[in-house]
Scaffold this active site. Structure first.
Site, PDB file in Angstrom:
ATOM      1  N   ALA A  19       0.833  -1.209   0.000  1.00  0.00           N
ATOM      2  CA  ALA A  19       0.000   0.000   0.000  1.00  0.00           C
ATOM      3  C   ALA A  19       0.867   1.257   0.000  1.00  0.00           C
ATOM      4  CB  ALA A  19      -0.942  -0.004   1.194  1.00  0.00           C
ATOM      5  N   GLY A  22       1.840   1.572  -3.516  1.00  0.00           N
ATOM      6  CA  GLY A  22       0.640   1.844  -4.300  1.00  0.00           C
ATOM      7  C   GLY A  22       0.088   3.239  -4.110  1.00  0.00           C
ATOM      8  N   ASP A  23       0.236   3.793  -2.925  1.00  0.00           N
ATOM      9  CA  ASP A  23      -0.206   5.162  -2.668  1.00  0.00           C
ATOM     10  C   ASP A  23       0.550   6.128  -3.579  1.00  0.00           C
ATOM     11  OD1 ASP A  23      -1.544   7.323  -1.213  1.00  0.00           O
ATOM     12  OD2 ASP A  23       0.406   7.659  -0.273  1.00  0.00           O
ATOM     13  N   GLY A  24       1.848   5.942  -3.683  1.00  0.00           N
ATOM     14  CA  GLY A  24       2.655   6.793  -4.558  1.00  0.00           C
ATOM     15  C   GLY A  24       2.310   6.596  -6.021  1.00  0.00           C
TER      16      GLY A  24
END
Length: 126
Positions: A19, A22-24
């Site tokens: 995550a 994935g956030d980036g």
């Protein structure tokens, strides 16, 4: 395009580590999309990106793509969604699941699938 060595075992990464990546990835994809849509002032770009990258925006995208995920993608999403996070809301858990999935796809270098799911998830945001 990955920047790390190919020998990392993605299966050993925690859902929150996925995550984190994935956030980036999601944030960059939102920014890329906004810049390609129109030439806007930086402040406007920031405001629009925050609306889409925050938990509520990501949760909406997650709801749109969930029925389209493969069995493996669904398993990664669930691991992320069920991870112990500091916030306890359905929106935040869905967003974390989406981020974990995007981190997983990015680290597996599945750019085509990543872009397809992103576009499908963002479709009603237009």
């Amino acid at each position: 395009m990955r920047l790390y060595p190919q020998n990392i075992d993605i299966k050993t990464l925690s859902p929150l580590a996925l995550a984190f990546v994935g956030d980036g990835v999601f944030s960059l994809m939102v920014r890329e999309r906004l810049v390609c849509e129109a030439n806007r002032a930086a402040g406007k770009l920031h405001k629009l990106s925050v609306e889409q990258v925050r938990a509520e925006g990501q949760a909406g995208a997650a709801r749109r793509i969930l029925p389209l995920l493969t069995e493996k993608e669904t398993a990664v999403f669930r691991r992320g969604r069920n991870a112990h996070t500091t916030r306890n809301s359905d929106e935040y858990h869905l967003a974390t699941g989406l981020e974990a999935l995007f981190g997983y796809l990015y680290l597996r270098d599945e750019q085509e699938r990543l872009r397809a799911l992103f576009e499908l998830g963002m479709r009603s945001e237009e």
